[in-house]
Design an enzyme around this catalytic site. Structure first.
Site, PDB file in Angstrom:
ATOM      1  N   ASP A  77       0.853  -1.184   0.000  1.00 54.01           N
ATOM      2  CA  ASP A  77       0.000   0.000   0.000  1.00 54.01           C
ATOM      3  C   ASP A  77       0.890   1.237   0.000  1.00 54.01           C
ATOM      4  O   ASP A  77       1.851   1.298   0.770  1.00 54.01           O
ATOM      5  CB  ASP A  77      -0.927   0.023   1.215  1.00 54.01           C
ATOM      6  CG  ASP A  77      -2.144   0.918   0.998  1.00 54.01           C
ATOM      7  OD1 ASP A  77      -1.944   2.138   0.787  1.00 54.01           O
ATOM      8  OD2 ASP A  77      -3.279   0.420   1.028  1.00 54.01           O
ATOM      9  N   SER A  84     -12.138   9.888   5.525  1.00 48.82           N
ATOM     10  CA  SER A  84     -13.186   9.094   4.880  1.00 48.82           C
ATOM     11  C   SER A  84     -12.903   7.604   4.929  1.00 48.82           C
ATOM     12  O   SER A  84     -13.801   6.787   4.720  1.00 48.82           O
ATOM     13  CB  SER A  84     -13.362   9.531   3.422  1.00 48.82           C
ATOM     14  OG  SER A  84     -12.167   9.321   2.680  1.00 48.82           O
ATOM     15  N   ASN A  85     -11.662   7.202   5.223  1.00 49.68           N
ATOM     16  CA  ASN A  85     -11.326   5.778   5.337  1.00 49.68           C
ATOM     17  C   ASN A  85     -11.925   5.142   6.590  1.00 49.68           C
ATOM     18  O   ASN A  85     -12.191   3.939   6.623  1.00 49.68           O
ATOM     19  CB  ASN A  85      -9.808   5.581   5.392  1.00 49.68           C
ATOM     20  CG  ASN A  85      -9.068   6.118   4.185  1.00 49.68           C
ATOM     21  OD1 ASN A  85      -7.950   6.585   4.305  1.00 49.68           O
ATOM     22  ND2 ASN A  85      -9.678   6.070   3.008  1.00 49.68           N
ATOM     23  N   LEU A  86     -12.116   5.939   7.638  1.00 49.67           N
ATOM     24  CA  LEU A  86     -12.430   5.380   8.948  1.00 49.67           C
ATOM     25  C   LEU A  86     -13.825   4.778   9.031  1.00 49.67           C
ATOM     26  O   LEU A  86     -14.124   4.044   9.975  1.00 49.67           O
ATOM     27  CB  LEU A  86     -12.261   6.456  10.026  1.00 49.67           C
ATOM     28  CG  LEU A  86     -10.865   7.105  10.091  1.00 49.67           C
ATOM     29  CD1 LEU A  86     -10.814   8.122  11.215  1.00 49.67           C
ATOM     30  CD2 LEU A  86      -9.778   6.059  10.248  1.00 49.67           C
ATOM     31  N   LYS A 101      -0.817   4.106   5.316  1.00 50.23           N
ATOM     32  CA  LYS A 101      -1.685   3.002   5.715  1.00 50.23           C
ATOM     33  C   LYS A 101      -0.883   1.769   6.104  1.00 50.23           C
ATOM     34  O   LYS A 101      -1.266   1.025   7.022  1.00 50.23           O
ATOM     35  CB  LYS A 101      -2.657   2.665   4.588  1.00 50.23           C
ATOM     36  CG  LYS A 101      -3.749   3.695   4.378  1.00 50.23           C
ATOM     37  CD  LYS A 101      -4.741   3.242   3.324  1.00 50.23           C
ATOM     38  CE  LYS A 101      -5.856   4.265   3.160  1.00 50.23           C
ATOM     39  NZ  LYS A 101      -6.847   3.847   2.132  1.00 50.23           N
ATOM     40  N   CYS A 203     -15.381   2.266  -5.215  1.00 46.73           N
ATOM     41  CA  CYS A 203     -16.036   2.579  -3.947  1.00 46.73           C
ATOM     42  C   CYS A 203     -16.033   4.081  -3.689  1.00 46.73           C
ATOM     43  O   CYS A 203     -16.963   4.614  -3.085  1.00 46.73           O
ATOM     44  CB  CYS A 203     -15.349   1.845  -2.799  1.00 46.73           C
ATOM     45  SG  CYS A 203     -15.596   0.057  -2.832  1.00 46.73           S
ATOM     46  N   CYS A 352     -15.649  16.713 -11.547  1.00 43.43           N
ATOM     47  CA  CYS A 352     -15.990  15.539 -10.740  1.00 43.43           C
ATOM     48  C   CYS A 352     -15.259  15.665  -9.405  1.00 43.43           C
ATOM     49  O   CYS A 352     -15.060  16.776  -8.919  1.00 43.43           O
ATOM     50  CB  CYS A 352     -15.624  14.247 -11.475  1.00 43.43           C
ATOM     51  SG  CYS A 352     -13.862  14.099 -11.865  1.00 43.43           S
TER      52      CYS A 352
END
Length: 394
Positions: A77, A84-86, A101, A203, A352
């Site tokens: 990684d 926003s990952n949590l 990470k 995602c 976007c």
């Protein structure tokens, strides 16, 4: 996809020499299972498992691999922990924000089980390093969310004769399987061709129910344990499909294509999946966030006119938007459904989240003969960073 007989697989890993007294206490609930027992736990201790991605699927997978007593866990990684990952990446905490990470995951693993050897590969996996990294592991767990990496993982594993466990999640749905070209089908037997670029949202674009990561990630670890110890019936030749809204599982069978070409070398996977085509935008069709802010100010004063089109999804639009933008999701434009809403005689600016989807839309409209089109470089992330820092990011 067709039915096939189940394949009985040998244990993937030879047993380690022994367990310490502390290890026997830690893994006692495994040791008293006849199918696992001392031999199985010794195989787990000797196993080397590579996890690709310390994100949604990698988080629960790494924790349960560590808890199970896998001796070495490798982590690939090159990303950092963001807020926003949590919502789903439970191996990370608020204290880890801004850390890599891989380093955050290693600390959580060692806090759970100090006896695990954690090896970090803080690089972007590509065809220049995949074979070298994979060679040091017994089984690969792939929790990535893009097709280019999945084909790369498949091909590298096939060339090296290694099994890999694949998981995929989006919104409320998940899939999981085992691929092992040496004994059965590989990922290309399930997906001989990559879907059109942009047809399947990531995602980050489509969202994912956080707990789905644990549901699919735990199945991935279950498969890894069976491969390592040689117990049970693996998902080789089977794909489990999970719908968390209906709380239902169904199974598809997949067999090896008898006419499939042998995998002997790695390739350009981005080109194969179409993601390297049509996404580069020249300066004449690009605006920066400060330039767009000036354009909007002039428009408000009646000194200029253009349409600002947001090509994200409605849920993203609800989180944060640019004042004056009209929402027309990318899919409606690329399908042709929304072309009637996009005048050719006015300037159009698209945006976007980060610029990738708007670049796709821009190229599509140029191909359809539009000339007065541009897009926001860096998307709304650049807008928030440079113009409205008080707004949230996601």
């Amino acid at each position: 996809m067709n039915t096939q007989e189940s394949v009985l697989l040998p244990p993937l890993v030879e047993p380690a020499a022994e367990l310490t007294q502390a290890e026997m206490e830690r893994y006692s609930r495994h040791l008293i299972i006849p199918e696992v027992g001392m031999a199985g736990q010794l195989r787990l201790k000797n196993a080397k498992v590579l996890v690709i991605g310390a994100g949604g699927l990698g988080s629960p997978a790494m924790l349960y691999l560590a808890a199970a007593g896998v001796g070495r866990i490798g982590i690939i990684d090159d990303d950092v922990v963001e807020t926003s990952n949590l919502q789903r990446q439970v191996i990370h905490t608020v204290a880890d924000l801004g850390r890599t990470k891989a380093q955050s995951a290693r600390e959580s693993i060692l806090n759970l089980n100090p006896g695990v050897d954690v090896v970090l590969h803080e690089v972007r996996l590509d065809r220049s390093n995949a074979l070298e990294i994979f060679a040091g592991y017994d089984v690969i767990l792939d929790g990535t969310d893009n097709f280019a990496t999945r084909y790369l993982v498949n091909d590298a594993a096939a060339i090296l004769g290694k099994p890999y466990v694949w998981g995929s999640i989006l919104r409320f749905d998940g899939q999981v399987s085992v691929f092992w070209d040496k004994y059965g089908p590989n990922y290309r037997d399930l997906y001989p061709e990559a879907p059109p670029a942009g047809s399947v949202p990531s995602c980050a674009e489509g969202g994912v129910l956080g707990v789905l990561c644990a549901q699919i990630g735990s199945v991935m670890v279950n498969e890894a344990i069976k491969l390592i110890t040689g117990i049970g019936q693996t998902l080789l030749g089977r794909v489990l499909i999970f719908n968390s809204l209906q709380m239902s599982w169904r199974e598809l069978r997949v067999r090896k294509d008898p006419d499939g070409e042998p995998i002997t070398e790695l390739m350009d996977y981005e080109a194969f999946c179409g993601v390297a085509q049509g996404t580069t935008v020249d300066a004449d069709h690009t605006v920066s966030a400060p330039e767009l802010a000036a354009m909007l100010e002039s428009r408000g004063q009646g000194l200029g006119d253009f349409e600002l089109i947001d090509v994200r999804e409605p849920g993203e639009f609800e989180i944060v938007s640019i004042p004056g933008a009209t929402l027309i999701p990318k899919g409606r434009i690329l399908s042709g459904e929304a072309l009637g809403e996009l005048p050719r005689d006015r300037d159009l600016v698209f945006h976007c989240k980060a610029g990738t989807r708007s670049a796709e839309v821009l190229q599509n409209l140029l191909d359809h003969g539009y000339t007065r089109v541009r897009h926001l470089d860096g998307g709304i992330l650049s807008w928030v960073r440079e113009v409205e820092p008080e707004k949230p990011v996601y």
